[in-house]
Write an enzyme that holds these catalytic residues in place. Structure first.
Site, short mmCIF file in Angstrom:
data_model
loop_
_atom_site.label_atom_id
_atom_site.label_comp_id
_atom_site.label_asym_id
_atom_site.label_seq_id
_atom_site.Cartn_x
_atom_site.Cartn_y
_atom_site.Cartn_z
CG ASP A 142 37.72 29.93 43.95
OD1 ASP A 142 38.67 29.65 42.97
OD2 ASP A 142 36.77 30.39 43.83
CG HIS A 148 36.02 28.56 41.24
ND1 HIS A 148 35.94 30.09 41.40
CD2 HIS A 148 35.59 28.64 39.94
CE1 HIS A 148 35.94 30.73 40.53
NE2 HIS A 148 35.31 30.04 39.51
CB SER A 190 33.19 32.10 38.10
OG SER A 190 34.77 32.04 37.66
#
Lengths: 288, 288
Positions: free
Chosen positions: A231, A264, A153
């Site tokens: 995600d 995620h 991320s």
């Protein structure tokens, strides 16, 4: 450059060290974790390569070490892992702890130029220079010439931009769900406006993986990226990996794997952890 | 017996389900996690065996699922994993949340006989009966005839005692750092006094793995136990695995592996997770 050992934890045949040092770039004590694989304890003269894991928003150096399962393959391959924190801590800047996506836990791997953040929000210099220097000085079993980088991320953004800004410094790069085009997503805009200022768009571009890859003139790329189809941050347009892939056209291989149904979270990283360590191992061990 | 799905998370090719149900034995809503390996999604008619992971003091069903690395081998072998909570929650019993080692998060896998805990602290019945019944009713892909059990610390105590009290119910058992003789350690004495009363020593013995194994008359045992040599709770005399080994003499194999330098944490479990799943797999798949 001295390092304090807060704990030594056995993990997958090696040792996970919980460490801290007083960092000058970030103006505070920084905690970090270092995994030393079993190969370093079996033979103290055997130097092992290093992979740096950059974590995402809200994380510290602990999340990846506890939930990423990167030690599994690193242990087998004989690779050390460095798990830094994601920002300075406790600088007492007003508003520092108010948001999950700006300030503490959200350093974005840049050197802030804007007051008051420029006082210590220098995670770019910290990760590319001060921290590895400290580690190499204190841990002679690590080979400072063989270093790879990956992240998740915000840390995927960090891994890609640090790799692209420093040709040859890192042997390989990979990412989970990276913020691949921060100048065009809400998280990135907020961070870059805060750390660089609204007007300083040149600086923004210098820390945007998609802008950087357009200018890449180094060796043909070989980048592994995993993005889950479930995600939510991808769906919200925070990651924009397609922009990165398009910008990288003709620069080598950008292997984006769309992982069906994955989100995620660290569950995704644990699942594909071995692949990312093995990707780095090809460059750190076989081709090195 | 209906189950509410709070989240579905992709993990190692399968699905980790975050679930909840209103349990009658414990008098409250109970959360739990269930890992379904990829074999169940590839072929809906393929029934998979189940392993139950009992967690330790302070834990919920989340700790093992996030940090135990059990899904890694379970995914390869095709075994579902059930991660229950460690106690009832929110019963509003005075003092329920005051200690880490008694009350909430510390159900000790017994049915309390003493007021006020007998109102809902019935984790023995919950784990051996209500929860598996609920799971088998709602998840037809799980084979209720092939179930193993393992656990950590208080959950290791739970796994050993549930196995020994119910010959044939579980195909295999293993444990990490189990509280192996609770009637002779502080944690166990406090819990059994609270849940059974000081005078009720017969009940104490019924939930003590060392006492139970003395009376074992079932098939020769084949129990895998990992204990770290750097486990502070072992050093404090809370685990007492030697007592269990001595009591099991002549009853089969109790393989205690003294893991050099390993502590009481999930890092130890992640390291040896595959071994425990593979131990169960021999009974759930090969010998079944």
């Amino acid at each position: 450059m001295s390092v304090q050992t807060k704990a030594t934890i056995a993990s997958f045949g090696g040792k996970l060290l919980k460490l801290a040092h007083n960092a000058t770039t970030t103006n505070c004590e920084m905690g970090f974790n270092l995994y030393l694989p079993p190969q370093t304890t079996i033979n103290a003269l055997h130097k092992v390569p290093l992979i740096i894991y950059l974590a995402g928003l809200t994380c510290t150096g602990d999340n990846g070490a506890e939930k990423g399962f990167f030690q599994h393959a690193a242990s087998q391959k004989g690779i050390a892992i460095l798990y830094p924190d994601t920002s300075p801590r406790g600088l007492k800047i007003e508003g520092e702890d108010d948001s999950y996506d700006f300030g503490s836990g959200a350093g974005f791997y840049v050197d802030a130029t804007r007051e008051p953040w420029s006082k210590g929000y220098k995670m770019y210099s910290y990760i590319t220079s001060e921290l590895p220097k400290t580690v190499f000085e204190n841990f002679k079993e690590i080979d400072g010439e063989r270093v790879s980088i990956f992240g998740h991320s915000m840390g995927g953004h960090g891994a890609l931009t640090l790799f692209l800004r420093n040709p040859g410094k890192y042997k390989s790069v990979s990412a989970f769900a990276p913020i691949a085009n921060p100048i065009n997503c809400d998280w990135g805009k907020r961070a870059f406006e805060g750390y660089f200022g609204e007007e300083n768009k040149e600086k923004w571009a210098e820390h945007d993986a998609t802008e950087l890859v357009k200018k890449w003139k180094g060796e043909p790329l070989d980048i592994l990226i995993d993005v889950g189809t479930a995600d939510n941050f991808y769906k919200q347009g925070q990651l924009l990996p397609e922009n990165f892939v398009n910008a990288a056209e003709g620069k080598g291989k950008v292997n984006v794997r769309w992982q069906d149904g994955y989100d995620h979270s660290y569950f995704t990283m644990a699942t594909f952890a071995d692949d990312h360590i093995n990707h780095a191992a090809r460059y750190l061990l076989e081709k090195a």
